[in-house]
Design an enzyme around this catalytic site. Structure first.
Site, short mmCIF file in Angstrom:
data_model
loop_
_atom_site.label_atom_id
_atom_site.label_comp_id
_atom_site.label_asym_id
_atom_site.label_seq_id
_atom_site.Cartn_x
_atom_site.Cartn_y
_atom_site.Cartn_z
N ASP A 13 0.81 -1.22 0.00
CA ASP A 13 0.00 0.00 0.00
C ASP A 13 0.84 1.27 0.00
OD1 ASP A 13 -2.23 -1.67 0.12
OD2 ASP A 13 -2.16 -1.72 2.31
N LYS A 16 1.78 1.96 -5.17
CA LYS A 16 2.29 1.36 -6.42
C LYS A 16 1.34 1.65 -7.58
CE LYS A 16 2.32 -2.58 -4.32
NZ LYS A 16 2.08 -2.17 -2.94
N GLY A 17 0.02 1.62 -7.30
CA GLY A 17 -0.97 1.88 -8.35
C GLY A 17 -0.78 3.27 -8.92
N ALA A 39 -4.20 -7.75 -3.70
CA ALA A 39 -3.75 -6.39 -3.97
C ALA A 39 -4.93 -5.44 -4.09
CB ALA A 39 -2.94 -6.36 -5.27
N GLY A 40 -4.68 -4.19 -3.74
CA GLY A 40 -5.67 -3.14 -3.98
C GLY A 40 -4.88 -1.90 -4.37
N HIS A 41 -4.92 -1.53 -5.63
CA HIS A 41 -4.12 -0.41 -6.12
C HIS A 41 -5.07 0.73 -6.51
CE1 HIS A 41 -0.54 -3.27 -7.18
NE2 HIS A 41 -0.92 -3.34 -5.93
N GLN A 224 1.82 -6.23 -3.44
CA GLN A 224 2.40 -6.44 -2.12
C GLN A 224 3.75 -5.72 -2.03
OE1 GLN A 224 1.02 -9.64 -3.69
NE2 GLN A 224 -0.76 -8.53 -2.99
N ARG A 305 -5.16 0.12 8.68
CA ARG A 305 -3.74 -0.20 8.59
C ARG A 305 -3.01 0.27 9.85
NH1 ARG A 305 -3.70 2.45 2.66
NH2 ARG A 305 -4.61 0.74 1.49
N VAL A 414 2.42 14.26 -3.30
CA VAL A 414 1.89 15.29 -2.38
C VAL A 414 0.36 15.22 -2.30
CG1 VAL A 414 3.86 16.84 -2.67
CG2 VAL A 414 1.90 17.05 -4.24
#
Ligand code: GDP
Ligand code: IMO
Ligand code: MG
Length: 425
Positions: A13, A16-17, A39-41, A224, A305, A414
């Site tokens: 997390d 990466k997406g 995964a969750g992007h 991941q 998280r 940002v």
């Protein structure tokens, strides 16, 4: 033209997406090389959010060929749902291809993931319960069904019969659950799913090599992260694949010399979902603040998280394990409201100082982080478009991380939006 890899340097997390989407502007092909719908992007374009699980993050550009590589484990029903959701938002997914060698996540994988976690009780790993571990286990045990098996009903049924004999014994005798009927699974996979997935199945290894031979630019998107890696992560609190850059080769079919640029993605602090060691973990008000400002809830699972200070010990190890050529630092804006910021520069345990993670994991569980405290900037940076516009304390924070890790930071996030980044010169 050699390929670029996007790899997570923490526990997932990191953004990466978003970075894949950003880099994909200048690419021709984006390949997911491992993991599955654990995964969750998340990508935000003009205020609209896309949460991708299996489909490579380059899909939002019409010029990109998105590829699901052989290293991925594919739940085909989830893939179809994701495609439908993208189509309903006007995204064209017609160029998407799936490796025939990728393994299928089957209903018993999901069921066994849930049951094993329950069985482990307080020792549970906190998996995403998506069947990832059991699917990779079957791949290694050589009883997995592959995406290409959807194209051959006879083989599919044969393999399913063999594997279900064992799985049903486990389900019924160990877990006291009903047996899964081969007929039901075959009907769903062969009659409902195969007609739609079939046309997407391709020889993706030839595709990536032909693309490179044709001077096309390939981006390999990791899921991941380094410390969730099966070999190099905080085992057993890891996922069941190899997210490290080496996994980009095995999971796509490219050779090591085909990779030239390895972009490590790091949050300006650290998060982790699920169980496992976390030396710089925070609790109390500061943790709440970071969770709230960073919206630190799972992109797909919704789980909160865990959060902590930036850990340069991990970052240095990630630089080694992945041959990082640069780092993209994300979510710097989340630290905007802090007066001071801590960075873990080393660990200490039993009088020993560690610049890299201790070899023995029992030591890792006991280390005390050694922090350097740096000033915050107490300024909203989300509208910055140039690195030079950042407050000097924010620029100093970035330079400090660069020095302590020893890798150049090439992009700084940002805000979540596609355009919310600045580039240090
Ligand atoms: P991934 O799994 O590595 O792709 O990361 P996720 O998408 O699960 O989580 C990263 C979250 O941070 C997403 O909600 C992104 O929209 C968001 N994000 C990415 N970069 C930035 C950034 O620079 N600033 C802020 N505030 N959010 C970001
Ligand atoms: P992205 O790609 C964060 C974690 C789970 C659990 C462990 C094993 O969005 O960064 P699994 O279901 O893979 O067997 O779970 O790994 N995990 C992730 N944490 N981001 C992810 O993906 C993750 N994928 C798995 O929480 O601790
Ligand atoms: Mg994620």
């Amino acid at each position: 033209m050699p390929a670029t890899v996007v790899v997570g340097t923490q526990w997932g997390d990191e953004g990466k997406g978003k970075l894949t989407d950003l880099l994909a502007r200048d690419m021709d092909m984006v390949v997911r090389y491992q993991g599955g719908h654990n995964a969750g992007h998340r990508i935000v374009v003009d205020g609209e959010a896309f949460a991708l699980q299996l489909v490579p993050s380059g899909v939002l550009y019409e010029h990109i060929v998105p590829v699901i590589g052989n290293g991925v484990v594919v739940d085909p029903a989830v893939l179809l749902t994701e495609i439908d959701a993208l189509n309903s938002k006007g995204v064209d997914t017609s160029r998407l291809v799936v490796s025939g060698n990728a393994h299928l996540i089957m209903p018993y994988h999901q069921e066994l993931d849930r049951l094993t976690e329950r069985f482990l009780g307080k020792n549970a790993l906190g998996t995403t319960k998506r069947g990832i571990g059991p699917a990779y286990a079957d791949k290694s045990s050589r009883v997995g069904l592959r995406v290409q098996d959807l194209l051959d009903a006879k083989i599919f049924r044969q393999k399913l019969d063999v594997v279900l004999k064992e799985k049903n014994l486990i389900l019924t005798k160990i877990y006291n659950r009903p047996a899964i009927k081969a007929k039901d699974v075959a009907e769903r996979y062969l009659d409902e799913i195969a007609p739609r997935v079939g046309p997407m199945i391709a020889d993706t290894v030839s595709m990536v090599h032909e693309a490179l031979d044709g001077d096309q630019r390939i981006l390999l998107e990791g899921a991941q992260a380094t410390f969730l890696d099966l070999d190099h992560g905080t085992y057993p609190f890891v996922t069941s694949s190899n997210p490290v850059a080496g996994g980009a080769c095995t999971g796509s079919g490219l050779g090591p010399r085909d990779l030239s640029r390895i972009v490590g993605i790091a949050k300006a602090y650290v998060t982790r979902v699920g169980a496992g060691p976390f030396p710089t973990e925070l609790d109390g008000e500061l943790a709440e603040l970071l969770v709230e400002r960073g919206h630190e809830f799972g992109t797909n699972t919704g789980r909160r998280r865990r959060v902590g200070w930036f850990d340069a010990v991990m970052a240095r190890q990630a630089a080694r394990l992945n041959s990082l050529t640069e780092i993209a630092l994300t979510k710097l804006d989340v630290l905007d409201s802090l007066d001071e910021i801590k960075v873990c520069v080393a660990y200490e345990a039993a009088g020993v100082r560690y610049e890299h993670p201790p070899y023995h994991q029992s030591v890792l569980h006991e280390v005390t982080p050694i922090y350097e405290v740096v000033p915050g900037w107490s300024t909203d940076i989300t509208a910055s478009t140039k690195f030079d516009e950042l407050p000097s304390a924010a620029k100093d924070y970035v330079s400090f991380l660069e020095r302590t890790i020893g890798v150049k930071i090439s992009v700084v996030g940002v805000g979540p939006g596609r355009e919310q980044f600045v580039r240090p010169s």
